[in-house]
Design an enzyme around this catalytic site. Structure first.
Site, mmCIF file in Angstrom:
data_model
loop_
_atom_site.group_PDB
_atom_site.id
_atom_site.type_symbol
_atom_site.label_atom_id
_atom_site.label_comp_id
_atom_site.label_asym_id
_atom_site.label_seq_id
_atom_site.Cartn_x
_atom_site.Cartn_y
_atom_site.Cartn_z
ATOM 1 N N GLY A 1 75.669 124.883 -87.670
ATOM 2 C CA GLY A 1 73.423 124.277 -87.134
ATOM 3 C C GLY A 1 73.782 123.089 -88.008
ATOM 4 N N GLY B 1 70.164 120.649 -89.488
ATOM 5 C CA GLY B 1 68.481 120.431 -88.891
ATOM 6 C C GLY B 1 67.792 119.150 -89.399
ATOM 7 N N GLY B 2 66.393 118.383 -89.532
ATOM 8 C CA GLY B 2 66.000 117.618 -89.803
ATOM 9 C C GLY B 2 67.203 117.142 -91.422
ATOM 10 N N GLY C 1 69.034 119.552 -93.011
ATOM 11 C CA GLY C 1 70.739 120.131 -93.584
ATOM 12 C C GLY C 1 71.589 119.964 -92.561
ATOM 13 N N VAL D 1 74.073 123.047 -91.206
ATOM 14 C CA VAL D 1 75.005 124.475 -91.914
ATOM 15 C C VAL D 1 76.222 124.559 -91.410
ATOM 16 C CG1 VAL D 1 74.321 126.480 -91.636
ATOM 17 C CG2 VAL D 1 72.504 125.204 -91.314
ATOM 18 N N ASP E 1 56.703 128.592 -91.825
ATOM 19 C CA ASP E 1 57.601 128.039 -90.390
ATOM 20 C C ASP E 1 57.884 129.039 -89.646
ATOM 21 O OD1 ASP E 1 59.554 124.431 -90.131
ATOM 22 O OD2 ASP E 1 58.336 125.774 -89.185
#
Ligand SMILES: *[C@@H]1O[C@H](CO)[C@@H](O)[C@H](O)[C@H]1NC(C)=O
Ligand SMILES: *[C@@H]1O[C@H](CO)[C@@H](O)[C@H](O)[C@H]1NC(C)=O
Ligand SMILES: *[C@@H]1O[C@H](CO)[C@@H](O)[C@H](O)[C@H]1NC(C)=O
Ligand SMILES: *[C@@H]1O[C@H](CO)[C@@H](O)[C@H](O)[C@H]1NC(C)=O
Ligand SMILES: *[C@@H]1O[C@H](CO)[C@@H](O)[C@H](O)[C@H]1NC(C)=O
Ligand SMILES: *[C@@H]1O[C@H](CO)[C@@H](O)[C@H](O)[C@H]1NC(C)=O
Ligand SMILES: *[C@@H]1O[C@H](CO)[C@@H](O)[C@H](O)[C@H]1NC(C)=O
Ligand SMILES: *[C@@H]1O[C@H](CO)[C@@H](O)[C@H](O)[C@H]1NC(C)=O
Length: 905
Positions: A610, A612-613, A615, A617, A727
């Site tokens: 994964g 994200g902005g 990080g 994963v 969130d």
């Protein structure tokens, strides 16, 4: 002229404020030689003598143009007008004028207005070289109040010292050695409500970089002694080319020595010690004794640096010698010191000394014929850097804005020194992020009704972390810059100006899709809609749309309200409360992993699962084979570190079967990461949108809804203080191999600090489509914001649509649902992939719950406990259907009255 002399003269020049030499004596080359490797000078070349490069000598409070050369010191002092824009000039009382040691003390600049007033000094020689900064004060009853003030002196964003007086003629001098890391230096006077701050003189001197080696950026002078002085006068410029002030001092049980010869007449050391200081010294009165003396800085936590200066001033015969050891606090500090005749030598011990006591002992070596001597010494105390200055890009931009618009209002007056730090004294009209780890950034700027004219300059776009900008009610003209470059911008108010042209399309898009609250009313020449002939009124149609949905929902909502209010008395499902520390610190325990362990666990970050902005994963595997997900923070992610801390702190304390569980974390410089349990089926968003996957059955969906709702309910009602996730979205609901749902990603979560508090004001954070409209407009965060977001998640589970339905015109899911509800066409709402295979009552109950969650007014929304109850009932209904093998109901026309039957009225 030989090199040495030129060298010396050049030094004098950079330090002298006096124009003592003719211009022709100076060449760029000599200055390069003087300052050694400082490359800046190669560029500068020939330097004008009438500027104050290298040395700044300010007599605070004298009028511009009244510069003068001091009779006693021969130092040329200038007015402070060009270094500060605030404060008033004052003269001390006549009866004290004769008590002043120097003319600089007859005038002061005082600061009756504003909490923080700062002098802005540019380091003449650039950064990363040593400066001595000296601030001088004498009260002299300049304000006729006969009341001694007390105030704080700051250097940059850090406390330098507190200024206090014993009487009206008490001269207070603060000196600091500073190796600046920024181009501009602020010396600030802070009003601490103990009297009006003022200042008499401010001076900056520049040292050779090879002197005063320390690991600290700030060294505050504790003592500087001319030992064995014969004159009992302070030695400074022009005897000391660096203009240090050497105070006469004699040690106990000692005898002074002097020489009439000049010390260092041919060869100066990096310290450029004045001969006047070095030609006097002391020795123990009894020549077999050791020289003993001690100081107490009074601060047990202090860390000090000691510099001892020696030069032999007695003529020793061939068979004679002077050799001694120095101990400090009983430990050997320097061994076998043998001063050179008329040549100075400095011993700095090479390390700092901790503690308030400094006990020196100098004893002669057994074969030494002469006792120890000491010519001069200095003691400095390390000043801790507790605060970091504001992000320098932000500083540059805001200073450009300040100078471009010549802000003179009361707001502009507070714009001095660092914008954000110290946080209590940040500039008016702006808000800053301040998480204690990263440099603060400017997040909000309010310049409404500030008399701004002309165009909106590009510097506003350099405030990269801006979330809210208000420039309303000014006289701004010209086109709108493309504010869409500001990625964090959530509110932009430009109303009441005279802007013209078009609204940049990306900006319009963000306004339309609800991620930006744009207000441009009252700009008559501004074209708001696509083809510029069309008429106005296009403020975030989506937000407006949501509001109109709400109007419809209110009808339904009133009905539902009655239901849930009636049920309000039900106990929350989770009664066990977890106490959360307010001040949570990451402690070392068995959940801490090193970076190399993380490397092993993830098999060298082999499999990314994964991104994200902030990080990435990775899939990992613990020694016992347990699979884990390792989220590594991307370096340079601005808010990442804060989020990481928040998340790790929460995860460590929050345990619930419906919250992603925490395995450990890694917190090393440059490597921060969190290890969670691995959730094999990824997140709900992916699952719902991935056409290749088997669609989730209604039973699975309602089970997921129950799970997630329980997780959120636990955060709201099971934790003390409650936690608001902030969130909630399908992307943050993870699914394990048993299709159990867990809420994850607590990076933005917020604790309510006090239990009684009904809300907290925060910077708006969240995801487009899930963001509570009331929170968005008011910044008032309550648990009901999560309820709203969860309502959107529920709608997605029911409809299979994303929160924002992309298409010809992007539509918010609530609006989309409303369109069908308004027509009574409920069949169209339910995800066609379910193929009618569900209990209609169950779906309807879930839909009711979802709709109850999304009114724009937060008090109309139920609590998570209510929602959990509703969803469990919905689940039971579906389970019952499956048990009884009842086939799905064909729904064509829906009778609202009948369907609401079981619960209402
Ligand atoms: C004022 O205070 C200073 C510093 O303590 C002291 O040296 C001086 O003698 C005092 N002067 C008077 C007039 O009391
Ligand atoms: C310097 O030292 C000599 C003895 O070496 C002494 O006679 C003389 O007074 C000293 N000078 C001063 C100014 O103290
Ligand atoms: C001058 O001082 C430097 C060190 O500061 C030393 O290396 C050099 O030998 C000295 N020269 C003379 C002539 O004393
Ligand atoms: C110092 O010690 C030496 C030898 O121990 C002795 O001869 C001399 O008299 C002593 N000097 C004084 C001043 O005590
Ligand atoms: C001073 O310390 C530094 C490292 O901290 C070391 O490299 C240097 O050799 C030391 N100098 C002396 C004179 O001990
Ligand atoms: C004194 O002793 C030291 C060794 O401890 C030696 O290096 C030095 O040369 C001696 N000095 C004299 C003058 O004997
Ligand atoms: C706009 O600014 C003027 C002064 O610049 C002020 O008098 C007026 O009240 C402001 N209007 C609003 C709506 O803020
Ligand atoms: C800015 O700070 C003020 C004072 O703390 C607060 O009232 C205001 O809501 C903040 N604005 C934003 C957008 O955070």
């Amino acid at each position: 002229m030989d090199g040495k002399w030129r060298c010396h003269w050049a030094w004098s020049c950079t330090l002298w404020c006096v124009l003592a030499y003719t211009v022709s004596e100076f060449t760029g080359k000599s200055i390069v030689m003087a300052t050694g490797k400082n490359s800046m000078h190669h560029k500068q070349g020939r330097r004008k003598l009438d500027d104050v490069t290298g040395s700044i000598c300010i007599d605070c409070g004298i009028a511009e143009g009244l510069d003068y050369t001091d009779d006693k010191t021969q130092i040329h002092y200038t007015s402070d007008a060009q270094f500060i824009g605030t404060g008033t000039s004052k003269s001390i009382s006549h009866k004290f004028i004769s008590d002043t040691p120097q003319r600089t003390f007859t005038n002061v600049r005082s600061f009756p207005e504003g909490k923080k007033n700062c002098y802005t000094l540019r380091h003449p020689e650039g950064r990363n070289t040593i400066y001595l900064i000296r601030a001088s004060f004498m009260y002299g009853n300049y304000d006729d109040l006969n009341k001694l003030p007390q105030f704080d002196l700051y250097i940059g964003v850090n406390l330098w010292d507190t200024v206090m007086f014993e009487n009206a003629t008490h001269v207070v001098i603060k000196e600091i050695l500073h190796v600046p890391s920024l181009d501009e230096l602020y010396v600030c006077l802070l009003n601490t409500d103990k009297g009006t701050p003022f200042i008499s003189a401010l001076e900056v001197r520049h040292f050779d970089h090879s002197s005063y080696r320390t690991k600290s950026e700030l060294l505050s002078l504790y003592r500087r002694f001319d030992i064995g002085s014969t004159t009992n006068e302070i030695v400074r410029y022009d005897k000391d080319v660096y203009d240090r002030m050497w105070y006469p001092y004699n040690l106990p049980d000692s005898t002074p020595l002097n020489t009439s010869f000049t010390v260092d007449s041919l060869n100066h050391t990096a310290y450029h010690l004045p001969s006047a200081v070095m030609k006097t010294a002391v020795r123990p009165t009894n020549e077999n004794d050791s020289l003993e003396f001690e100081f107490d800085t009074g601060q047990p936590t202090s860390e000090s640096y000691v510099y001892m200066h020696f030069a032999e001033i007695e003529v020793l015969n061939e068979n004679e010698c002077r050799a001694f050891d120095i101990t400090l606090n009983g430990k050997l500090w320097a061994e076998y010191v043998t001063p050179t005749y008329l040549q100075s030598n400095t011993i700095d011990g090479n390390q700092s000394i901790r503690g308030s006591k400094l006990k020196f002992s100098m004893h002669k070596k057994p074969n030494s014929t002469h006792p120890p001597i000491l010519n001069a010494m200095e003691i400095y105390i390390v000043k801790e850097f507790l605060h970091s200055p504001t992000n320098q890009d932000d500083v540059k931009a805001i200073i450009d804005i300040k100078s471009h618009y010549k802000l003179t209002s009361s707001v502009g007056k507070s714009w001095q020194g660092d914008p954000c730090a110290p946080s209590k004294y940040s500039w008016n009209g702006l808000n800053c992020s301040n998480n204690g780890y990263n440099p603060p950034t400017i997040t909000a700027l309010y310049l409404a009704s500030s008399g701004l004219g002309g165009t909106i300059i590009a510097s506003f776009l350099e405030l990269k972390f801006l979330e809210s900008l208000d420039l309303s009610n000014n006289s701004l003209t010209g086109p709108l810059p493309d504010f869409s470059q500001l990625q964090h911008l959530k509110a932009l108010n430009l109303s009441g100006n005279r802007l013209s042209g078009e609204i940049p399309s990306l900006l319009k898009e963000r306004s339309n899709n609800g991620s930006l609250l744009l207000s441009v009313d009252g700009n008559l020449d501004l074209c708001r809609e696509g083809p510029c002939e069309e008429d106005k009124m296009n403020i975030a149609p989506l937000v407006a749309g949501i509001l109109s949905v709400v109007v419809f929902f209110i009808v339904l909502g009133i009905v539902l309200n009655i239901i849930w209010r009636r049920r309000c008395n039900r106990k929350p499902a989770s009664k066990q409360a977890v106490r959360l520390n307010e001040e949570v610190v990451l402690k070392t325990n068995n959940t801490q992993f090193t970076y190399s362990q993380i490397s092993t666990i993830t098999n060298n970050f082999d499999k990314m699962i994964g991104k994200g902005g902030c990080g990435i994963v990775y899939l990992g595997s613990l020694q016992d084979g347990t699979q884990v997900a390792v989220k590594m923070l991307l370096p340079k992610c601005p808010q990442g570190s804060q989020q990481f801390q928040t998340e790790a702190q929460l995860l460590m304390r929050v345990h619930h079967k419906n919250l992603a569980s925490f395995v450990g974390y890694c917190n090393e410089v440059g490597h921060t990461g969190i290890i969670y349990e691995y959730m094999a089926y990824g997140n709900l968003e992916e699952y719902l949108s991935d056409a290749r996957r088997e669609p989730l059955s209604w039973r699975q969906r309602i089970q997921i809804a129950v799970d997630a709702a329980q997780g959120i309910e636990y955060l709201h009602h099971g934790c003390k203080p409650p936690i608001i996730h902030r969130d909630i979205k399908t992307a943050n609901i993870l699914l394990n191999e048993k299709m159990q749902a867990k809420v994850a990603d607590f990076g933005f979560s917020k604790l309510f600090s006090a239990e009684n508090e009904s809300h907290v004001s925060t910077v708006v954070i969240g995801t487009l489509g899930y963001l509570d409209p009331e929170y968005y407009t008011s910044s008032r965060l309550t648990e009901k914001s999560d309820v709203y977001s969860f309502g959107i998640v529920l709608l997605e589970l029911i409809t299979g649509q994303p929160a924002i339905i992309k298409g010809h015109q992007n539509t918010h899911i609530a609006q989309w649902v409303n369109n069908f509800l308004a027509k009574g066409d409920i069949q169209q709402i339910v995800d066609p992939r379910l193929r009618g295979d569900f209990d209609f009552g169950s779906v309807w109950k879930a839909l009711e719950a979802a709709i109850a969650c999304v009114p724009s007014i937060s008090i109309q929304r139920p609590s998570m406990s209510y929602i959990v109850g509703e969803l469990k009932e919905s689940l039971e209904m579906e389970a019952a259907r499956e048990k009884e093998g009842i086939n799905s109901i064909e729904i064509n026309v829906v009778d609202l009255e009948a369907l609401c039957g079981p619960d209402a009225r």
